[in-house]
Write a protein that holds these residues in place. Structure first.
Motif, PDB file in Angstrom:
ATOM      1  N   VAL A 157       1.172  -1.185  -0.051  1.00  0.00           N
ATOM      2  CA  VAL A 157      -0.042  -0.299   0.041  1.00  0.00           C
ATOM      3  C   VAL A 157       1.267   1.032  -0.016  1.00  0.00           C
ATOM      4  CG1 VAL A 157      -2.222   1.465   1.552  1.00  0.00           C
ATOM      5  CG2 VAL A 157      -1.954  -1.047   1.110  1.00  0.00           C
ATOM      6  N   ARG A 188      -2.941   5.308   1.358  1.00  0.00           N
ATOM      7  CA  ARG A 188      -4.020   4.712   2.210  1.00  0.00           C
ATOM      8  C   ARG A 188      -5.163   6.335   2.625  1.00  0.00           C
ATOM      9  NH1 ARG A 188      -5.317   0.327   6.378  1.00  0.00           N
ATOM     10  NH2 ARG A 188      -5.292  -0.797   3.653  1.00  0.00           N
ATOM     11  N   ASP A 217      -6.921   3.291  -1.367  1.00  0.00           N
ATOM     12  CA  ASP A 217      -5.421   2.533  -1.254  1.00  0.00           C
ATOM     13  C   ASP A 217      -4.874   2.719  -2.299  1.00  0.00           C
ATOM     14  OD1 ASP A 217      -5.541   2.381   1.517  1.00  0.00           O
ATOM     15  OD2 ASP A 217      -5.624   0.254   1.508  1.00  0.00           O
TER      16      ASP A 217
END
Length: 150
Positions: free
Chosen positions: A45, A48, A58
């Motif tokens: 990721v 976010r 994300d």
């Protein structure tokens, strides 16, 4: 990484003309020429965001290392150049396919900003039995959005 995501990417990679004739496996690579292996490196990721409604967005990066075992004869400059050209052709093909929006869609939001790249193609190892192992890294960046109502 979901099996379906991996399978989707591999199905797409198999359509590359430069990789035609390769026999594919996941997490392994046969020693004979023409073998190809896909080694998933996972999803990271990158960013976010959560909005006031609880929707999570994300920005993700999926990495997949591809390894190829191709014929190699020491001193055969033409064969070495052919192998190198296959790696370059694959990298250029991935860039063209991504730019033309023919690469698989992996995310569920902002799909117009998805990108798939193939980079860092290189020879990893020469084998005495007349083959060489090559490596290229496939990267996909995409956006996932969901709401956690728990």
């Amino acid at each position: 990484m979901e099996h379906s995501t991996l399978q989707t990417l591999l199905d797409w990679v198999r359509t590359c003309p430069a990789l035609e004739g390769c026999t594919w496996a996941v997490d392994e690579l046969a020693p004979d020429g023409g073998a190809a292996g896909a080694y998933p490196q996972g999803v990271r990721v990158l960013a976010r965001r959560t909005n006031v409604l609880g929707e999570v967005t994300d920005r993700c990066r999926l990495t997949l290392v591809l390894r190829l075992t191709l014929p190699f004869v020491p001193g055969d400059a033409a064969l070495a150049a052919e192998n190198a050209a296959r790696l370059l052709d694959f990298q250029q093909w991935a860039a063209r396919e991504s730019a033309a929006r023919r690469a698989p869609v992996l995310g569920n939001a902002d799909t117009g900003n998805e990108a798939v790249t193939a980079a860092a193609g290189q020879c990893e190892q020469l084998h005495d039995e007349g083959t060489a192992r090559y490596r290229v890294t496939l990267t996909a960046e995409y956006t996932m959005k969901w709401r956690d109502d728990a």
